[in-house]
Write a protein that holds these residues in place. Structure first.
Motif, PDB file in Angstrom:
ATOM      1  N   SER A 153       8.434 -12.564  -6.197  1.00 16.25           N
ATOM      2  CA  SER A 153       7.779 -11.670  -5.964  1.00 16.25           C
ATOM      3  C   SER A 153       5.983 -12.575  -5.391  1.00 16.25           C
ATOM      4  O   SER A 153       6.322 -13.608  -5.549  1.00 16.25           O
ATOM      5  CB  SER A 153       6.731 -10.954  -6.476  1.00 16.25           C
ATOM      6  OG  SER A 153       6.078 -11.579  -7.359  1.00 16.25           O
ATOM      7  N   GLY A 154       6.145 -12.042  -4.358  1.00 14.56           N
ATOM      8  CA  GLY A 154       4.531 -12.758  -3.931  1.00 14.56           C
ATOM      9  C   GLY A 154       3.290 -13.407  -4.945  1.00 14.56           C
ATOM     10  O   GLY A 154       3.458 -14.460  -4.583  1.00 14.56           O
ATOM     11  N   GLY A 155       3.162 -12.611  -5.918  1.00 17.28           N
ATOM     12  CA  GLY A 155       2.763 -13.253  -6.767  1.00 17.28           C
ATOM     13  C   GLY A 155       2.875 -14.223  -7.356  1.00 17.28           C
ATOM     14  O   GLY A 155       2.687 -14.893  -8.019  1.00 17.28           O
ATOM     15  N   SER A 180      -5.169 -12.924  -0.560  1.00 18.14           N
ATOM     16  CA  SER A 180      -5.267 -11.826   0.622  1.00 18.14           C
ATOM     17  C   SER A 180      -4.483 -11.795   1.443  1.00 18.14           C
ATOM     18  O   SER A 180      -4.370 -10.581   1.564  1.00 18.14           O
ATOM     19  CB  SER A 180      -6.451 -12.822   1.601  1.00 18.14           C
ATOM     20  OG  SER A 180      -5.607 -14.005   1.789  1.00 18.14           O
ATOM     21  N   LEU A 182      -1.670 -11.155  -1.207  1.00 19.15           N
ATOM     22  CA  LEU A 182      -0.744 -10.599  -1.534  1.00 19.15           C
ATOM     23  C   LEU A 182      -0.989  -9.070  -1.783  1.00 19.15           C
ATOM     24  O   LEU A 182      -1.724  -8.201  -1.847  1.00 19.15           O
ATOM     25  CB  LEU A 182      -1.450 -11.073  -3.153  1.00 19.15           C
ATOM     26  CG  LEU A 182      -0.849 -13.003  -3.489  1.00 19.15           C
ATOM     27  CD1 LEU A 182      -1.713 -13.486  -4.694  1.00 19.15           C
ATOM     28  CD2 LEU A 182       0.277 -13.242  -2.978  1.00 19.15           C
ATOM     29  N   ASP A 183       0.104  -7.969  -2.029  1.00 22.96           N
ATOM     30  CA  ASP A 183      -0.654  -6.813  -2.846  1.00 22.96           C
ATOM     31  C   ASP A 183      -1.441  -6.928  -3.271  1.00 22.96           C
ATOM     32  O   ASP A 183      -1.676  -7.368  -4.199  1.00 22.96           O
ATOM     33  CB  ASP A 183       0.928  -6.372  -3.271  1.00 22.96           C
ATOM     34  CG  ASP A 183       1.809  -5.933  -2.887  1.00 22.96           C
ATOM     35  OD1 ASP A 183       2.520  -5.591  -1.687  1.00 22.96           O
ATOM     36  OD2 ASP A 183       3.479  -5.466  -3.839  1.00 22.96           O
ATOM     37  N   VAL A 184      -1.947  -5.183  -2.885  1.00 23.60           N
ATOM     38  CA  VAL A 184      -3.524  -5.113  -4.116  1.00 23.60           C
ATOM     39  C   VAL A 184      -3.574  -5.385  -5.064  1.00 23.60           C
ATOM     40  O   VAL A 184      -3.899  -5.421  -6.179  1.00 23.60           O
ATOM     41  CB  VAL A 184      -4.031  -4.076  -3.018  1.00 23.60           C
ATOM     42  CG1 VAL A 184      -5.052  -3.103  -3.624  1.00 23.60           C
ATOM     43  CG2 VAL A 184      -4.270  -4.256  -1.371  1.00 23.60           C
ATOM     44  N   SER A 185      -1.798  -4.902  -5.492  1.00 29.21           N
ATOM     45  CA  SER A 185      -2.336  -4.324  -6.783  1.00 29.21           C
ATOM     46  C   SER A 185      -1.622  -5.536  -7.787  1.00 29.21           C
ATOM     47  O   SER A 185      -2.241  -5.842  -8.943  1.00 29.21           O
ATOM     48  CB  SER A 185      -0.508  -3.474  -7.631  1.00 29.21           C
ATOM     49  OG  SER A 185       0.225  -3.796  -6.527  1.00 29.21           O
ATOM     50  N   ILE A 186      -1.667  -6.878  -7.214  1.00 23.04           N
ATOM     51  CA  ILE A 186      -1.338  -7.582  -8.207  1.00 23.04           C
ATOM     52  C   ILE A 186      -2.565  -8.925  -7.957  1.00 23.04           C
ATOM     53  O   ILE A 186      -2.463 -10.025  -8.593  1.00 23.04           O
ATOM     54  CB  ILE A 186       0.137  -8.993  -8.033  1.00 23.04           C
ATOM     55  CG1 ILE A 186       0.364  -9.099  -6.338  1.00 23.04           C
ATOM     56  CG2 ILE A 186       1.261  -8.004  -8.251  1.00 23.04           C
ATOM     57  CD1 ILE A 186       1.221  -9.760  -6.457  1.00 23.04           C
ATOM     58  N   ARG A 187      -3.426  -8.704  -7.399  1.00 23.05           N
ATOM     59  CA  ARG A 187      -4.234  -9.725  -6.870  1.00 23.05           C
ATOM     60  C   ARG A 187      -5.727  -9.994  -8.381  1.00 23.05           C
ATOM     61  O   ARG A 187      -5.927 -11.463  -8.687  1.00 23.05           O
ATOM     62  CB  ARG A 187      -5.585  -9.622  -5.694  1.00 23.05           C
ATOM     63  CG  ARG A 187      -5.030  -9.328  -4.193  1.00 23.05           C
ATOM     64  CD  ARG A 187      -5.856  -8.412  -3.298  1.00 23.05           C
ATOM     65  NE  ARG A 187      -5.092  -8.892  -2.288  1.00 23.05           N
ATOM     66  CZ  ARG A 187      -5.259  -7.815  -0.902  1.00 23.05           C
ATOM     67  NH1 ARG A 187      -6.489  -7.615  -1.096  1.00 23.05           N
ATOM     68  NH2 ARG A 187      -4.818  -8.143  -0.176  1.00 23.05           N
ATOM     69  N   GLY A 267      -5.798  -1.674 -10.245  1.00 23.27           N
ATOM     70  CA  GLY A 267      -4.860  -0.837  -9.858  1.00 23.27           C
ATOM     71  C   GLY A 267      -4.892   0.733 -10.814  1.00 23.27           C
ATOM     72  O   GLY A 267      -4.341   1.403 -11.131  1.00 23.27           O
TER      73      GLY A 267
END
Ligand code: ADP
Ligand code: MG
Length: 268
Positions: A153-155, A180, A182-187, A267
């Protein structure tokens, strides 16, 4: 204890083509990074943040001014430059572009371990890779070591990029908008990891962002950049709660509720 300092640094670019002109991307900037502290560099797009990162990494040379590591001008060639690269590492914005799709995670991490002389035999390399993956919480490590970037995944990719930056055992970490893309939920998870590593390794961190809420939460000091200049600086809470410069006030007004923003990021 280590210090990386900018002293009256300027960077001028020649903008070519019709209407060619000079652009002062960095205009008389001075600041210091210290081990064990996080400094946030905040400003809108085009204000000169990435240019500062490139200057710190010695990917660009200043037009004038000095960059000093522990009080001495940084080495620009040969062994001195290699030493410098051990000590100052970078995490880029785009975890997709920064990893090679053809290489495994193990390859990405073994390479800098070899290059910087931290491991050489196969056993040492495997142990080094596993240790790096543990530090960025990618476990089970033998499973992640075999994977290729497209399987992550991106994270997870950004965690591999962080592990790679840690491989030479740096004293300073430059993170240019590390979450910036990455999905907001994993930042928040990735920022918390950076904060943990910063404490565990006593790293000096430059956290580049346009997000005031995370700048306040994760930094000791904030530098506000506007058109190549640092227009305001100070302890994170002071800058956010009592901004003096018009531009900081505008930024603060655009992010009215930092607590809510952090809750959204986690989240909750
Ligand atoms: P930020 O990271 O804050 O968005 P940058 O440091 O990337 O800002 O850019 C600052 C300014 O310098 C921008 O106006 C940008 O267009 C310009 N700039 C950056 N790199 C170059 C370059 N290689 N040549 C010419 N102009 C550049
Ligand atoms: Mg940038």
């Amino acid at each position: 204890m280590s210090t990386l300092e900018f002293r009256n640094v300027f960077k001028r670019y020649r903008v070519r083509g019709k209407g060619a002109h000079d652009l002062l991307a960095v205009n008389d900037v001075s600041f210091a990074l210290e081990s064990g502290k996080t400094v946030a560099l905040v400003g809108q797009s085009g204000s000169g943040k990435s240019t500062i990162a490139k200057l710190l990494l010695q990917l660009e040379r200043p037009t004038s001014g000095q960059i000093l590591l522990d009080g001495k001008p940084v080495g620009r060639h040969g062994n001195a430059l290699r030493d410098y690269r051990h000590r100052v590492q970078m995490v880029f914005q785009d975890p997709f572009a920064s990893l090679n799709p053809y290489h495994s995670v193990a390859h990405h991490l073994a390479r800098p371990l070899k290059l910087h002389g931290r491991a050489s035999t196969r056993t040492e390399l495997e142990a080094g890779v596993a240790r790096l993956l543990e530090r960025v919480r990618l476990t089970p490590t033998d499973e992640f070591a075999q994977k290729h970037p497209h399987e992550l995944s991106g994270g997870q990719r950004q965690r591999v990029a962080i592990a790679r930056a840690l491989a030479p055992a740096p004293t300073m970490l430059i993170a240019d908008e590390p979450v910036s893309m990455l999905d907001v939920s994993i930042r928040l998870g990735v920022l918390n990891l950076l904060a943990d590593l910063q404490r565990e390794e006593n790293l000096g961190v430059l956290y580049i962002t346009h997000d005031l809420a995370t700048a306040r939460h994760f930094s000791d000091e904030i530098l506000v950049m506007y058109r190549g200049q640092i227009v305001e600086r100070g302890p994170a809470d002071d800058v956010i709660l009592d901004p003096q410069h018009e531009y900081t006030k505008l930024l603060a007004a655009a992010a009215p509720n930092p607590e809510l923003r952090l809750k959204q990021l986690s989240g909750a």
